[in-house]
Design a protein around this motif. Structure first.
Motif, mmCIF file in Angstrom:
data_model
loop_
_atom_site.group_PDB
_atom_site.id
_atom_site.type_symbol
_atom_site.label_atom_id
_atom_site.label_comp_id
_atom_site.label_asym_id
_atom_site.label_seq_id
_atom_site.Cartn_x
_atom_site.Cartn_y
_atom_site.Cartn_z
ATOM 1 N N GLN A 151 0.911 -1.279 -0.040
ATOM 2 C CA GLN A 151 -0.009 -0.151 -0.054
ATOM 3 C C GLN A 151 1.005 1.234 -0.100
ATOM 4 N N VAL A 152 0.396 2.361 -0.101
ATOM 5 C CA VAL A 152 0.933 3.685 -0.281
ATOM 6 C C VAL A 152 0.328 4.565 0.570
ATOM 7 N N VAL A 153 1.417 5.185 1.472
ATOM 8 C CA VAL A 153 1.027 6.348 2.464
ATOM 9 C C VAL A 153 1.861 7.852 2.074
ATOM 10 N N ALA A 154 1.225 8.713 2.545
ATOM 11 C CA ALA A 154 2.156 10.133 2.150
ATOM 12 C C ALA A 154 1.577 11.091 3.362
ATOM 13 N N LEU A 155 2.604 11.893 3.246
ATOM 14 C CA LEU A 155 2.346 13.101 4.589
ATOM 15 C C LEU A 155 2.119 14.177 3.946
ATOM 16 N N LEU A 156 1.052 15.050 4.186
ATOM 17 C CA LEU A 156 0.671 16.167 3.887
ATOM 18 C C LEU A 156 0.962 17.590 4.737
ATOM 19 N N THR A 157 1.427 17.131 5.791
ATOM 20 C CA THR A 157 1.758 18.440 6.679
ATOM 21 C C THR A 157 3.460 18.238 7.021
ATOM 22 N N ALA A 158 4.032 19.414 7.360
ATOM 23 C CA ALA A 158 5.263 19.408 7.779
ATOM 24 C C ALA A 158 5.846 18.917 9.043
ATOM 25 N N PRO A 159 6.465 17.778 9.319
ATOM 26 C CA PRO A 159 6.937 17.649 10.929
ATOM 27 C C PRO A 159 7.936 18.509 11.149
ATOM 28 N N GLY A 160 7.818 18.825 12.654
ATOM 29 C CA GLY A 160 8.696 20.048 13.158
ATOM 30 C C GLY A 160 8.330 21.519 12.700
ATOM 31 N N LYS A 161 7.042 21.662 12.098
ATOM 32 C CA LYS A 161 6.645 22.924 11.809
ATOM 33 C C LYS A 161 4.890 22.858 11.838
ATOM 34 N N ASP A 162 4.305 21.928 11.386
ATOM 35 C CA ASP A 162 2.843 21.928 11.607
ATOM 36 C C ASP A 162 2.408 20.985 12.622
ATOM 37 N N PHE A 163 3.257 20.015 12.816
ATOM 38 C CA PHE A 163 3.245 19.057 14.172
ATOM 39 C C PHE A 163 4.605 18.513 14.650
ATOM 40 N N THR A 164 4.587 18.060 15.599
ATOM 41 C CA THR A 164 5.791 17.275 16.318
ATOM 42 C C THR A 164 5.370 16.099 16.774
ATOM 43 N N GLY A 165 6.150 14.908 16.778
ATOM 44 C CA GLY A 165 5.902 13.510 17.100
ATOM 45 C C GLY A 165 5.257 13.173 15.823
ATOM 46 N N GLY A 166 4.270 11.997 15.889
ATOM 47 C CA GLY A 166 3.457 11.595 14.673
ATOM 48 C C GLY A 166 4.549 10.970 13.686
ATOM 49 N N ASP A 167 5.238 9.938 13.949
ATOM 50 C CA ASP A 167 6.096 9.154 13.214
ATOM 51 C C ASP A 167 5.316 7.895 12.489
ATOM 52 N N LEU A 168 5.547 7.578 11.568
ATOM 53 C CA LEU A 168 5.237 6.234 10.910
ATOM 54 C C LEU A 168 5.941 5.237 11.232
ATOM 55 N N VAL A 169 5.454 4.272 12.107
ATOM 56 C CA VAL A 169 6.109 3.154 12.691
ATOM 57 C C VAL A 169 5.569 1.743 11.988
ATOM 58 N N LEU A 170 6.691 0.986 11.666
ATOM 59 C CA LEU A 170 6.280 -0.303 11.145
ATOM 60 C C LEU A 170 6.859 -1.329 11.977
ATOM 61 N N THR A 171 6.127 -2.445 12.160
ATOM 62 C CA THR A 171 6.770 -3.416 13.125
ATOM 63 C C THR A 171 6.597 -4.806 12.320
#
Length: 248
Positions: A151-171
């Protein structure tokens, strides 16, 4: 705002396939430019065509999933079509090395028809909107007879500017081993191809199947908006429950 066929054709798909084989994911930097990504993020809060589902109601975290209908708007409809065209050969090779007879058709329309015939009519592609203290728990979308392994994921806001945290994590869970977590670094407009639920892993005695889930860690401040595109649909009977396979 469309994804040129040449944009994907110019990527080094041999290198991407090798990374998918070894890691279960591959990052595509700046697939959207910053202005396009921000415009799509703003539309997430204004479109009446999106079905809002609370993650809290699913016991899957906090925040909102905003589901598209079966007919996705642009650019997401084109993304699904063109990514599927590139990824079907990877999916078929994975099934081949795992000894699975199922083969995916070359075009998304043909695969979608298989989904419909099997009663898989619940569209799974969505935007996710997470504010401060929101998160998406570990899960996988593996419901139904016809499950596409990528599948495909994408980020539409800027880390460190629009938000902090919110990492994509795979296990990733390999037999007789502890789960292996990976943080996938995404910037504004970046996309990533990730394994949906299972992928082949080459061990000393040949290939075996490993299990994967993904999550978005807690947003510490601001608002994170992303998109998740699935190539298969879920069985319609599950639509009221919005079922997921959660991490135990």
């Amino acid at each position: 705002m469309t994804l040129s066929v040449n944009t994907l054709d110019k990527l080094d798909w041999s290198a991407l396939a090798a990374q998918l084989d070894s890691e279960g994911y591959a990052v595509l930097p700046r697939l959207l430019d910053a202005d396009e990504a921000r415009l799509l993020a703003r539309e997430a809060g204004t479109s009446d065509a999106l079905r809002r589902v609370s993650l809290d109601s699913l016991d899957l975290g906090r925040g909102d999933l905003l589901y598209f209908d079966a007919l996705l708007p642009q650019p997401w409809a084109q993304w699904r079509t063109e990514f599927y065209r590139q990824l079907a050969s990877v999916a078929n090779r994975w099934n081949e090395v795992l000894g699975m007879p199922y083969r995916f058709p070359a075009k998304l329309d043909a695969f979608a028809e298989r989904n419909r015939r099997a009663g898989q009519t619940w569209a799974q592609s969505h935007l996710n909107r997470l504010g401060t203290d929101d998160y998406l728990a570990l899960h996988q979308r593996s419901d139904g007879e016809h499950v596409f392994p990528l599948q495909v994921v994408a980020l539409l806001t800027a880390p460190g500017k629009d938000f902090t945290g919110g990492d994509l994590v795979l296990t990733e869970q390999r037999p007789r081993m502890q789960s292996r977590p990976t943080v996938v670094p995404l910037g504004l407009g970046d996309a990533a191809i990730i394994a949906t639920a299972q992928r082949p892993f080459k061990g000393s005695s040949g290939y075996y199947r490993v299990n994967l889930r993904h999550a978005i860690s807690r947003v510490r401040s601001g608002e994170r908006v992303g998109v998740e595109l699935s190539f298969h649909d879920a069985p319609y009977a599950a639509n009221d429950q919005h079922t997921f396979d959660l991490d135990a």
